[in-house]
Design a protein around this motif. Structure first.
Motif, PDB file in Angstrom:
ATOM      1  N   ALA A  41      25.742  68.361  24.155  1.00  0.00           N
ATOM      2  CA  ALA A  41      26.280  69.717  24.112  1.00  0.00           C
ATOM      3  C   ALA A  41      26.653  70.208  25.497  1.00  0.00           C
ATOM      4  CB  ALA A  41      25.295  70.666  23.442  1.00  0.00           C
ATOM      5  N   GLY A  42      27.253  69.331  26.285  1.00  0.00           N
ATOM      6  CA  GLY A  42      27.870  69.772  27.535  1.00  0.00           C
ATOM      7  C   GLY A  42      29.273  70.257  27.208  1.00  0.00           C
ATOM      8  N   ILE A  43      30.097  70.411  28.221  1.00  0.00           N
ATOM      9  CA  ILE A  43      31.463  70.889  27.996  1.00  0.00           C
ATOM     10  C   ILE A  43      32.203  69.948  27.030  1.00  0.00           C
ATOM     11  CG2 ILE A  43      32.266  69.786  30.155  1.00  0.00           C
ATOM     12  CD1 ILE A  43      34.317  72.006  30.430  1.00  0.00           C
ATOM     13  N   ALA A  44      31.960  68.639  27.133  1.00  0.00           N
ATOM     14  CA  ALA A  44      32.656  67.691  26.264  1.00  0.00           C
ATOM     15  C   ALA A  44      32.171  67.799  24.814  1.00  0.00           C
ATOM     16  CB  ALA A  44      32.460  66.267  26.784  1.00  0.00           C
ATOM     17  N   GLY A  45      30.855  67.812  24.615  1.00  0.00           N
ATOM     18  CA  GLY A  45      30.304  67.864  23.263  1.00  0.00           C
ATOM     19  C   GLY A  45      30.665  69.155  22.546  1.00  0.00           C
ATOM     20  N   LEU A  46      30.580  70.280  23.252  1.00  0.00           N
ATOM     21  CA  LEU A  46      30.876  71.564  22.616  1.00  0.00           C
ATOM     22  C   LEU A  46      32.360  71.658  22.256  1.00  0.00           C
ATOM     23  CD1 LEU A  46      28.690  73.862  24.918  1.00  0.00           C
ATOM     24  CD2 LEU A  46      28.257  73.341  22.507  1.00  0.00           C
ATOM     25  N   THR A  47      33.221  71.184  23.153  1.00  0.00           N
ATOM     26  CA  THR A  47      34.659  71.231  22.877  1.00  0.00           C
ATOM     27  C   THR A  47      34.998  70.316  21.694  1.00  0.00           C
ATOM     28  OG1 THR A  47      35.036  71.596  25.226  1.00  0.00           O
ATOM     29  CG2 THR A  47      36.945  70.955  23.931  1.00  0.00           C
TER      30      THR A  47
ATOM     31  N   ILE B 197      20.257  71.594  26.847  1.00  0.00           N
ATOM     32  CA  ILE B 197      21.462  72.324  27.225  1.00  0.00           C
ATOM     33  C   ILE B 197      22.285  71.427  28.158  1.00  0.00           C
ATOM     34  CG2 ILE B 197      22.296  74.328  28.529  1.00  0.00           C
ATOM     35  CD1 ILE B 197      19.847  75.858  27.553  1.00  0.00           C
ATOM     36  N   GLY B 198      23.601  71.480  28.054  1.00  0.00           N
ATOM     37  CA  GLY B 198      24.452  70.621  28.875  1.00  0.00           C
ATOM     38  C   GLY B 198      24.706  71.185  30.261  1.00  0.00           C
ATOM     39  N   GLY B 199      25.619  70.541  30.980  1.00  0.00           N
ATOM     40  CA  GLY B 199      25.821  70.841  32.391  1.00  0.00           C
ATOM     41  C   GLY B 199      26.649  72.074  32.708  1.00  0.00           C
ATOM     42  N   LEU B 200      27.187  72.749  31.687  1.00  0.00           N
ATOM     43  CA  LEU B 200      28.065  73.891  31.990  1.00  0.00           C
ATOM     44  C   LEU B 200      27.399  74.922  32.894  1.00  0.00           C
ATOM     45  CD1 LEU B 200      30.079  74.815  28.766  1.00  0.00           C
ATOM     46  CD2 LEU B 200      30.993  74.511  31.061  1.00  0.00           C
ATOM     47  N   GLN B 201      26.137  75.199  32.639  1.00  0.00           N
ATOM     48  CA  GLN B 201      25.518  76.266  33.424  1.00  0.00           C
ATOM     49  C   GLN B 201      24.984  75.784  34.776  1.00  0.00           C
ATOM     50  OE1 GLN B 201      22.867  78.056  30.522  1.00  0.00           O
ATOM     51  NE2 GLN B 201      21.167  76.876  31.373  1.00  0.00           N
ATOM     52  N   LEU B 202      25.333  74.538  35.120  1.00  0.00           N
ATOM     53  CA  LEU B 202      25.045  74.078  36.476  1.00  0.00           C
ATOM     54  C   LEU B 202      26.297  74.138  37.342  1.00  0.00           C
ATOM     55  CD1 LEU B 202      22.946  70.921  35.558  1.00  0.00           C
ATOM     56  CD2 LEU B 202      22.158  73.257  35.952  1.00  0.00           C
TER      57      LEU B 202
ATOM     58  N   MET C  77      26.774  80.036  32.624  1.00  0.00           N
ATOM     59  CA  MET C  77      26.030  80.456  31.432  1.00  0.00           C
ATOM     60  C   MET C  77      26.907  81.254  30.480  1.00  0.00           C
ATOM     61  SD  MET C  77      22.228  81.478  32.781  1.00  0.00           S
ATOM     62  CE  MET C  77      21.622  81.844  31.126  1.00  0.00           C
ATOM     63  N   ARG C  78      27.832  82.044  31.060  1.00  0.00           N
ATOM     64  CA  ARG C  78      28.738  82.818  30.187  1.00  0.00           C
ATOM     65  C   ARG C  78      29.558  81.866  29.319  1.00  0.00           C
ATOM     66  NH1 ARG C  78      30.853  85.957  35.349  1.00  0.00           N
ATOM     67  NH2 ARG C  78      29.148  87.422  35.666  1.00  0.00           N
ATOM     68  N   LEU C  79      30.094  80.818  29.938  1.00  0.00           N
ATOM     69  CA  LEU C  79      30.903  79.859  29.176  1.00  0.00           C
ATOM     70  C   LEU C  79      30.035  79.159  28.125  1.00  0.00           C
ATOM     71  CD1 LEU C  79      33.028  78.080  31.952  1.00  0.00           C
ATOM     72  CD2 LEU C  79      33.757  79.912  30.418  1.00  0.00           C
ATOM     73  N   ASN C  80      28.867  78.693  28.573  1.00  0.00           N
ATOM     74  CA  ASN C  80      27.996  77.946  27.668  1.00  0.00           C
ATOM     75  C   ASN C  80      27.606  78.781  26.457  1.00  0.00           C
ATOM     76  OD1 ASN C  80      26.312  75.472  27.242  1.00  0.00           O
ATOM     77  ND2 ASN C  80      24.680  77.003  27.282  1.00  0.00           N
ATOM     78  N   GLN C  81      27.175  80.020  26.702  1.00  0.00           N
ATOM     79  CA  GLN C  81      26.702  80.851  25.606  1.00  0.00           C
ATOM     80  C   GLN C  81      27.833  81.168  24.623  1.00  0.00           C
ATOM     81  OE1 GLN C  81      23.362  81.396  25.354  1.00  0.00           O
ATOM     82  NE2 GLN C  81      23.970  81.925  23.272  1.00  0.00           N
ATOM     83  N   THR C  82      29.031  81.414  25.161  1.00  0.00           N
ATOM     84  CA  THR C  82      30.163  81.712  24.289  1.00  0.00           C
ATOM     85  C   THR C  82      30.438  80.533  23.347  1.00  0.00           C
ATOM     86  OG1 THR C  82      31.110  83.080  26.020  1.00  0.00           O
ATOM     87  CG2 THR C  82      32.619  82.354  24.300  1.00  0.00           C
ATOM     88  N   LEU C  83      30.404  79.327  23.899  1.00  0.00           N
ATOM     89  CA  LEU C  83      30.704  78.158  23.079  1.00  0.00           C
ATOM     90  C   LEU C  83      29.579  77.868  22.083  1.00  0.00           C
ATOM     91  CD1 LEU C  83      32.228  75.881  25.841  1.00  0.00           C
ATOM     92  CD2 LEU C  83      33.459  77.006  23.987  1.00  0.00           C
ATOM     93  N   VAL C  84      28.326  77.984  22.538  1.00  0.00           N
ATOM     94  CA  VAL C  84      27.204  77.710  21.628  1.00  0.00           C
ATOM     95  C   VAL C  84      27.212  78.717  20.474  1.00  0.00           C
ATOM     96  CG1 VAL C  84      24.677  77.686  21.416  1.00  0.00           C
ATOM     97  CG2 VAL C  84      25.770  76.557  23.352  1.00  0.00           C
ATOM     98  N   ASP C  85      27.483  79.983  20.774  1.00  0.00           N
ATOM     99  CA  ASP C  85      27.566  80.980  19.701  1.00  0.00           C
ATOM    100  C   ASP C  85      28.653  80.603  18.702  1.00  0.00           C
ATOM    101  OD1 ASP C  85      25.544  82.433  20.794  1.00  0.00           O
ATOM    102  OD2 ASP C  85      26.812  83.995  21.675  1.00  0.00           O
TER     103      ASP C  85
END
Ligand code: FAD
Ligand code: SF4
Ligand code: SF4
Lengths: 431, 411
Positions: free
Chosen positions: A9-15, A34-39, A254-262
């Motif tokens: 569930a990093g940027i690749a998995g979520l997309t 949690i994936g690497g987006l929030q790093l 974290m903003r990007l990650n949370q938006t995608l996970v939601d």
């Protein structure tokens, strides 16, 4: 409708997950954490250096492919990258990413360097400086990860994209996020900045230390959930402000990650969070399912096709043992670049480490292939950091590779239905 | 293709040496989000652990609620919450507060309270009594307390008429947990009726406590005894039978916590842990195998759902959402919150009550806004917390399934 399992569930998995949902598939996403987006910086990097600073990333992909014919961008051409990046930007929306994939912007970092990226958050965009700008970097005494003096001095020394210089000074405010806390992170501040009362206190404090006509550089902590928080700050201050991303925990990330996970959860994806995929079940060269280690017992999730997006060495997808043997932990996939004598050398600041290019080689459909170039499993596709032959952090290419490969993988899934269809076509061709 | 078990994977990977200091766990911790008293999972977990060397060096670890959100979030497989629970047990050894011993004895409270239920309930409803309890014992005066029933589940099972239909699917073992035996007997009854409706012969062996509350309070010795005794009791019902539980958190104790946190390695625990299924997990598995009766009555309702932290920690996703949405008309809104604050017995304690309320605040708000009349959550203590703090009636998912099958109220 096919059953798709996405791993990671990093940027690749979520997309990849959301692209599969959009195509009408029934998706299960299994992720260890949690994936690497929030790093990251919360931006979209396509290509930043090769090794000189890149101005027009998509235009330069062809040159990169010429130089490195096995680079992921050589398999994914500029069109695929454009499609992937635009899809991602659409997913997160204009509150979170703006800009033009054709053209890089150069934004100040926390150490005052100018960093190339393609898309950035609207709250950062005023950081595109031009000759003669006057800028003030404002720190907070109780925030542990931002040193405005360092940022200001380096930025003042930097040559801007237009060849000029900016006048940059540094200052501090004194404003604890929570009573009694002397060393808060940007996340703690971002949480309280979502509250309009604290925001007002912040604006009042910053107003006292800035001069008319100055652009204001602030640590990236202007709200976590409220996308208008930074706009209110700018309006309150009556000048342009820009957020400067800090080290993790990265609030913009974290903003990007949370938006995608939601989005993933609301799309009723089966979201299996906190479990590791241990391997797969194969039959006649196809995976029929993956095995996840949930607590107490292992569970097999049936799959018509699998998208493997476990990241690279940094997320534990690859492992290096004490015999200098590197292997892929989930499916034991064949790895490119793994037979190097010296995978890691001791010179930290020296040449790039060969280990960081190790990964799976893929075909046009993003399927991991063996040494002969044939797919390891007909219906196993890979996306993101697991793909070999990029030096993602030096090139600033990790985000672009991830979204382009995720979209390509999702668009070219080999499910029993598509396999049957292409089989029918093949036999027609034979006649 | 794989013969690696979960435990082997975890044991080979999950040491603090895998921590890359990425701060991902810090962003997931609901306690450090609301109080500066707790420095967060990375700090008290993999960082502080290096200096402990079997001893205790810091007291802030006591503010960790053991909700497990950090362990779930860590992409490197560091078992942060487990490390914290172990560190806490070491810290509190030899000076365990009486209160922590008392709140952990769930069966004891149940056996005590049942015969005197009306009196116990009345006493617990009275402000002055609760104030004294807070002063003397340290349980916060406003903390949610269970309502005792006049009849235990065992009492009901003895008295009720035998099921009319003969079982068509063979036997299954039902694990109700202490709360399901003494306080929330309604949930247990409904679960039994649903399983019988599906054709199972439901075996309910006499069962004690799983020891979860003792474990989370650092009382590992007592907890180990409890969990092993329970395993024997559940095994006595029959070999190789599936064990189903409506106690979301207690299922987690059997599946992984007793082994991972306390290092219990007994064969009976592994046997029972591998056969244990949380109720929604079990029913959704049936559905996916095409074996669930989906003849549900329509129920037009939007319900807030909160998956307890200890249910999420089982790493199976949130099967209750997909299960409840099989009922025509049901639309589930997931809370998106890591924890309700109570975390077993954490939020009962007078020094932690305010923190627990702050942890749950967003959840209580979301519940009230989504449906002021009904919420769903899989664990008893969490339901009491949500009910007490939001005023919204909160039930186990099985209540909706029971209703959708048109089954009679248990008598
Ligand atoms: C220090 C550093 C700096 C970087 N800087 C940049 C930069 O400036 N610009 C840039 O473009 N890129 C940069 N990168 C690269 C970029 O971060 C990655 O390319 C990108 O995050 C990869 O995304 P991903 O989705 O493939 O993997 P990740 O974000 O790593 O996600 C992998 C996911 O898979 C899960 N997972 C792994 N194995 C399993 C399994 N067996 N079962 C279930 N789940 C599993 C993990 O828990 C995680 O959720 C940097 C990387 C590093 C390490
Ligand atoms: S998430 Fe895991 S690896 Fe990252 S800081 Fe926390 S324990 Fe360490
Ligand atoms: S178990 Fe929960 S409270 Fe404890 S450190 Fe982890 S996330 Fe925080």
């Amino acid at each position: 409708m096919s059953k798709i399992v996405v791993i990671g569930a990093g940027i690749a998995g979520l997309t990849a997950t959301l692209r599969c949902v959009a195509a009408g598939h029934q998706v299960t996403t299994i992720t260890k954490g949690i994936g690497g987006l929030q790093l990251g910086q919360g931006t979209m990097d396509i290509l930043g250096y090769m090794p000189n600073r890149v101005e027009r990333p998509l235009d330069d992909l062809a040159a990169l492919a010429d130089e490195h014919p096995d680079h992921p961008y050589a398999i994914l051409n500029a069109d695929a990258v454009r499609t992937g990046v635009n899809y991602f930007a659409e997913l997160v929306g204009e509150d979170l990413l703006v800009g033009d994939p054709e053209r890089n912007v150069f934004l100040p970092t926390a150490v005052g360097a100018l960093r190339p990226t393609a898309l950035a958050q609207p709250s950062m965009m005023a950081g595109q400086l031009s000759d003669g700008d006057s800028v003030v970097m404002v720190g907070i005494r109780q925030l542990k990860d931002f040193y405005p003096g360092l940022a200001a001095q380096n930025l003042a020394r930097s040559t801007l994209p237009d060849g000029g210089r900016a006048a940059v000074r540094a200052t501090y405010i004194d404003l604890p996020a929570r009573k009694g806390e002397a060393d808060a992170t940007a996340l703690t501040y971002a949480r309280v900045m979502d509250d309009p009362t604290f925001r007002q206190l912040f604006v009042t404090a910053v107003k006292k230390v800035i001069e008319p006509g100055e652009k204001v550089g602030l640590p990236a902590m202007l709200g976590l959930k409220d996308p208008n928080s930074w706009r209110e700050v700018a309006e309150g201050l009556g000048t342009e402000v820009f957020e400067v991303p800090l080290q993790p925990p990265s609030v913009p990330g974290m903003r990007l990650n949370q938006t995608l996970v939601d989005k993933v959860k609301n799309a009723r994806v089966r979201w299996v969070y906190g479990s590791q995929v241990l391997g797969g079940v194969a039959e006649n060269g196809r995976l029929t399912g993956v095995v996840a280690g949930t607590t107490g017992h292992n569970v097999t999730f049936p799959a018509d096709a699998v998208i493997h997006a476990p990241g690279g060495f940094e997320s534990g997808a690859l492992e290096l043992d004490s015999y200098n043997h590197v292997f892929e932990r989930t499916f034991d996939l064949p790895l490119a670049g793994a037979d190097n004598e010296e995978l890691l050398h001791g010179n930290y600041w020296g040449e790039e480490q060969p280990l960081f290019r190790v990964g799976v080689r893929v075909d046009e459909q993003m399927r991991p292939v063996d040494a002969d170039g044939s797919a390891v499993y007909e219906n196993l596709h890979a996306a993101g950091g697991i793909i070999a032959n990029a030096n993602r952090w030096r090139e600033k290419s990790g985000d672009g590779i991830a979204v382009a490969s995720a979209v390509r993988a999702a668009d070219s899934l080999s499910t029993p239905t598509t396999a049957a269809a292409s089989g029918a076509m093949d036999s027609k061709g034979d006649n | 293709m794989t013969d690696k078990s979960y435990a082997e994977e975890q044991l080979t990977r999950a040491t603090l040496d895998h921590c890359v200091k990425c701060t991902i766990c810090e962003t997931a911790c609901p306690v450090s989000a609301v109080t500066p008293l707790f420095p967060g999972p990375k700090f008290v977990g993999p960082q502080a652990e290096r200096f402990r060397n079997g001893l205790s060096v810091d007291h802030s670890v006591d503010y960790c609620s053991s909700c497990g959100a950090c362990t779930l979030a860590c992409p490197q497989g560091v078992q942060i919450a487990e490390l914290n629970s172990q560190a806490r047990a070491v810290m509190k050894k030899n000076h365990m507060p009486l209160r922590d011993q008392l709140v952990s004895r769930t069966t004891l409270m149940g056996t005590f309270m049942t015969p005197v239920a009306p009196i116990a309930n009345m006493a617990l409803d009275m402000k002055p009594v609760r104030t004294i309890v807070e002063k003397v014992v340290g349980i916060h005066r406003n903390a949610p307390m269970p309502t005792a029933r006049t009849q235990t589940l065992a009492g009901w099972l003895k008295k009720r008429p035998k099921p009319a239909e003969p079982a068509t699917r063979g036997p299954i073992v039902y694990f109700h947990g202490c709360a399901g035996g003494y306080f929330e007997t309604e949930t247990s009854k409904k679960a039994i009726l649903v399983l019988e409706h599906l054709g199972y012969e439901v075996l309910v062996p006499k069962q004690g406590c799983c020891g979860l509350a003792q474990q989370s309070n650092g009382l590992f010795e007592g907890a180990t005894k409890s969990v092993l005794k329970l395993c024997e009791q559940l095994r006595s019902a029959g070999k190789d039978l599936t064990i189903v539980s409506t106690s979301g958190s207690c299922a987690g104790m059997l599946k992984h916590e007793a082994h991972e946190i306390m290092g219990v390695n007994a064969e009976e625990l592994h046997d029972v842990g591998a056969r244990t299924r949380e109720m929604s997990e079990f029913l959704l598995d049936l559905y996916e195998a095409g074996e669930l009766d989906t003849n549900f009555e329509r129920n037009d309702i939007t319900i807030p759902y909160h998956a307890p932290c200890q249910l999420k920690s089982q790493g199976m996703g949130m099967p209750a959402i997909a299960l409840m949405e099989l009922i025509p008309g049901v639309s589930v809104v997931e809370s998106g919150q890591a924890c309700c604050g109570i975390a077993g017995t954490y939020g009962l304690k007078k020094e932690k009550y305010d923190i627990a309320q702050a942890v749950g605040a967003a959840l209580f708000k979301m519940v009230k806004e989504t449906n002021p009349d009904l919420a769903v959550c899989d664990t008893e203590t969490c339901r009491w917390q949500i009910e007490a703090s939001s005023g919204v009636k909160t039930v186990h998912p099985i209540w909706l399934i029971h209703q959708a099958y048109g089954l009679p109220d248990p008598r």
